[in-house]
Motif scaffolding. Structure first.
Motif, PDB file in Angstrom:
ATOM      1  N   ALA A 199       0.770  -1.088  -0.068  1.00  0.00           N
ATOM      2  CA  ALA A 199      -0.146  -0.019  -0.502  1.00  0.00           C
ATOM      3  C   ALA A 199       1.044   1.244  -0.445  1.00  0.00           C
ATOM      4  CB  ALA A 199      -0.580   0.144   1.075  1.00  0.00           C
ATOM      5  N   ALA A 200       1.821   1.141   0.891  1.00  0.00           N
ATOM      6  CA  ALA A 200       2.385   2.237   0.425  1.00  0.00           C
ATOM      7  C   ALA A 200       3.515   2.711  -0.529  1.00  0.00           C
ATOM      8  CB  ALA A 200       3.482   2.373   1.014  1.00  0.00           C
TER       9      ALA A 200
ATOM     10  N   VAL B 171       1.914   2.014  -3.491  1.00  0.00           N
ATOM     11  CA  VAL B 171       1.009   2.441  -4.173  1.00  0.00           C
ATOM     12  C   VAL B 171       0.764   4.422  -4.137  1.00  0.00           C
ATOM     13  CG1 VAL B 171      -2.211   2.231  -4.653  1.00  0.00           C
ATOM     14  CG2 VAL B 171      -0.603  -0.190  -4.791  1.00  0.00           C
ATOM     15  N   GLU B 172       1.068   4.732  -2.654  1.00  0.00           N
ATOM     16  CA  GLU B 172       1.217   5.537  -2.369  1.00  0.00           C
ATOM     17  C   GLU B 172       2.002   6.670  -2.579  1.00  0.00           C
ATOM     18  OE1 GLU B 172       0.290   5.753   1.946  1.00  0.00           O
ATOM     19  OE2 GLU B 172      -1.794   5.379   1.757  1.00  0.00           O
ATOM     20  N   VAL B 173       3.033   6.418  -2.864  1.00  0.00           N
ATOM     21  CA  VAL B 173       4.258   6.580  -4.032  1.00  0.00           C
ATOM     22  C   VAL B 173       3.894   7.319  -4.950  1.00  0.00           C
ATOM     23  CG1 VAL B 173       6.677   6.752  -3.839  1.00  0.00           C
ATOM     24  CG2 VAL B 173       6.103   6.385  -1.880  1.00  0.00           C
TER      25      VAL B 173
ATOM     26  N   LEU C   8       0.830   7.120  -6.486  1.00  0.00           N
ATOM     27  CA  LEU C   8       0.125   8.181  -6.576  1.00  0.00           C
ATOM     28  C   LEU C   8       0.247   9.624  -5.878  1.00  0.00           C
ATOM     29  CD1 LEU C   8      -3.471   5.914  -5.618  1.00  0.00           C
ATOM     30  CD2 LEU C   8      -2.736   6.237  -7.350  1.00  0.00           C
ATOM     31  N   ASP C   9       1.239   9.678  -5.684  1.00  0.00           N
ATOM     32  CA  ASP C   9       1.318  10.829  -5.363  1.00  0.00           C
ATOM     33  C   ASP C   9       2.160  11.582  -5.713  1.00  0.00           C
ATOM     34  OD1 ASP C   9       0.007  10.661  -2.131  1.00  0.00           O
ATOM     35  OD2 ASP C   9       2.170  10.125  -1.000  1.00  0.00           O
TER      36      ASP C   9
ATOM     37  N   ARG D 242      -8.693  -0.306  -1.572  1.00  0.00           N
ATOM     38  CA  ARG D 242      -8.745   0.691  -1.064  1.00  0.00           C
ATOM     39  C   ARG D 242      -8.114   2.129  -1.481  1.00  0.00           C
ATOM     40  NH1 ARG D 242      -3.167  -1.065   3.060  1.00  0.00           N
ATOM     41  NH2 ARG D 242      -3.539   1.265   3.402  1.00  0.00           N
ATOM     42  N   PHE D 243      -7.727   2.030  -3.299  1.00  0.00           N
ATOM     43  CA  PHE D 243      -7.473   3.249  -3.526  1.00  0.00           C
ATOM     44  C   PHE D 243      -8.198   3.472  -4.117  1.00  0.00           C
ATOM     45  CE2 PHE D 243      -3.411   1.332  -1.722  1.00  0.00           C
ATOM     46  CZ  PHE D 243      -2.558   2.769  -1.102  1.00  0.00           C
TER      47      PHE D 243
END
Ligand SMILES: [Zn+2]
Length: 351
Positions: free
Chosen positions: A116-117, A119-121, A123-124, A161-162
């Motif tokens: 998940a982290a 994916v966040e990187v 997406l940011d 989640r995203f």
């Protein structure tokens, strides 16, 4: 007859088939590898691009080793941010208004702090790059079909989640000769129930069985490649009836031995059968050919007129997950491109 030829750069485009590491600029790859003291496989440095035959025995693993070598230089969030920023710039230069990038987060989890982290990187980085360039960007989480289906289900839950905040689709990639679509039905159900598009690769190394499996078992909205559907009229009819968009990547097909030449990539046949086709570059780093070059290739090698090229661009926009206002703007832009008269050819203008 010489039909009108408008500037392809200004044709508004949506790019639906692009892998994250495979979209790296060659110069960035070389710079990062040098900084990190890594030796790169010579095929990655060849300005003509890699030439492989993935249809041969063990052909795919040779391709995968090249891809993995390129991905190695993405050692942390900083490198990912740079890559995503350069993708957005390159896509803007090619006339893209919308880009969907595929990534298998398990390949980056160790470097980016988990699935998940990771994916966040990405997406940011996409949000920042989109704000800088105006190019809309979204993420497709793709599972590796050579791994256990349970891993795909884990990834589908991460993707869920995203959903609605940057992740728009769920894919299935890697060696099509391993891992039948049906084995991943549960993972795709999780993704679809979250509102994600179903966008597996199929019909590249395998024919009808794989394509039909992806459509029936995974409820594919689009197929990565799908070109081997052309082998069977009933399969094309199924795709047309369901409105499944094929993400056709001519340079990739030729470089990987899926098609003998751009002329043989079945863009015309698929569209004539009513199957929507969205051109994609797949891995510009490996094939040294971006989205704009795919449009130019089918114009030059297949003789597609501007009306057909505009039709391909519209198919891509309609098959995309772009929000309604952006879709409308891109489609209006395509109409305007076609409505404008082509620039007159002069002795000094490029062909
Ligand atoms: Zn692909």
């Amino acid at each position: 007859m010489d039909s009108a030829r408008r500037d392809l750069t200004t044709l508004p485009k949506a790019h639906l088939h692009l892998h994250l590491a495979g979209a790296m600029r060659p110069a960035t790859l070389m710079e990062l590898a040098a900084t990190q003291g890594r030796r790169l496989p010579p095929e990655l440095l060849d300005p003509a691009g890699a030439r492989l035959d993935v249809t041969a025995r063990r052909g795919w693993s040779r391709f995968q080793r090249l891809y993995d070598a390129a991905r190695e230089v993405l050692v942390g969030p900083q490198e990912v941010r740079r890559l995503v920023s350069e993708i957005a710039q390159d896509e803007r230069a090619a006339g893209s208004g919308w880009v969907e990038v595929q990534v298998d987060p398990s390949s980056y989890a160790a470097r980016l702090g988990g699935l998940a982290a990771g994916v966040e990187v990405v997406l940011d980085a996409m949000a920042a790059a989109s704000a800088d360039t105006g190019v809309g960007m979204a993420l497709i989480v793709a599972a590796n079909r050579t791994r256990h289906p349970g891993e795909a289900e884990t990834l589908a839950r991460v993707a869920r989640r995203f959903a609605g905040v940057g992740v728009v689709g769920f894919g299935l990639s890697n060696d099509e000769t391993r891992g039948r679509p049906e084995e991943f039905a549960k993972a795709f159900r999780i993704a679809r129930e979250a509102g994600l598009l179903s966008v597996p690769h199929a019909g590249e190394l395998r024919g009808t069985r794989s394509v039909v499996g992806a459509v029936e078992a995974l409820h594919a909205d689009r197929l990565g490649h799908g070109v081997r559907a052309v082998e069977d009229p009933a399969t094309m009819a199924l795709l047309a009836a369901r409105g499944v968009v094929l993400e056709v990547c001519p340079a990739s097909n030729v470089a990987l031995g899926v098609a003998g030449a751009v002329e043989l990539v079945p863009v015309r046949q698929l569209r004539a059968a009513g199957v929507p086709v969205a051109l994609g570059a797949d891995d510009p780093l490996l094939f040294r050919s971006g989205l704009l070059e795919q449009y130019a290739a089918v114009r030059d090698q297949q003789g597609l007129a501007d009306e057909a090229l505009a039709g391909l661009a519209a198919d891509a926009v309609r098959g995309s997950a772009a929000p309604t206002p952006r879709r409308a703007a891109l489609l209006a832009g395509i109409d305007a491109w076609l409505a404008a008269p082509p620039a007159p050819r002069t002795a000094t203008s490029p062909a």
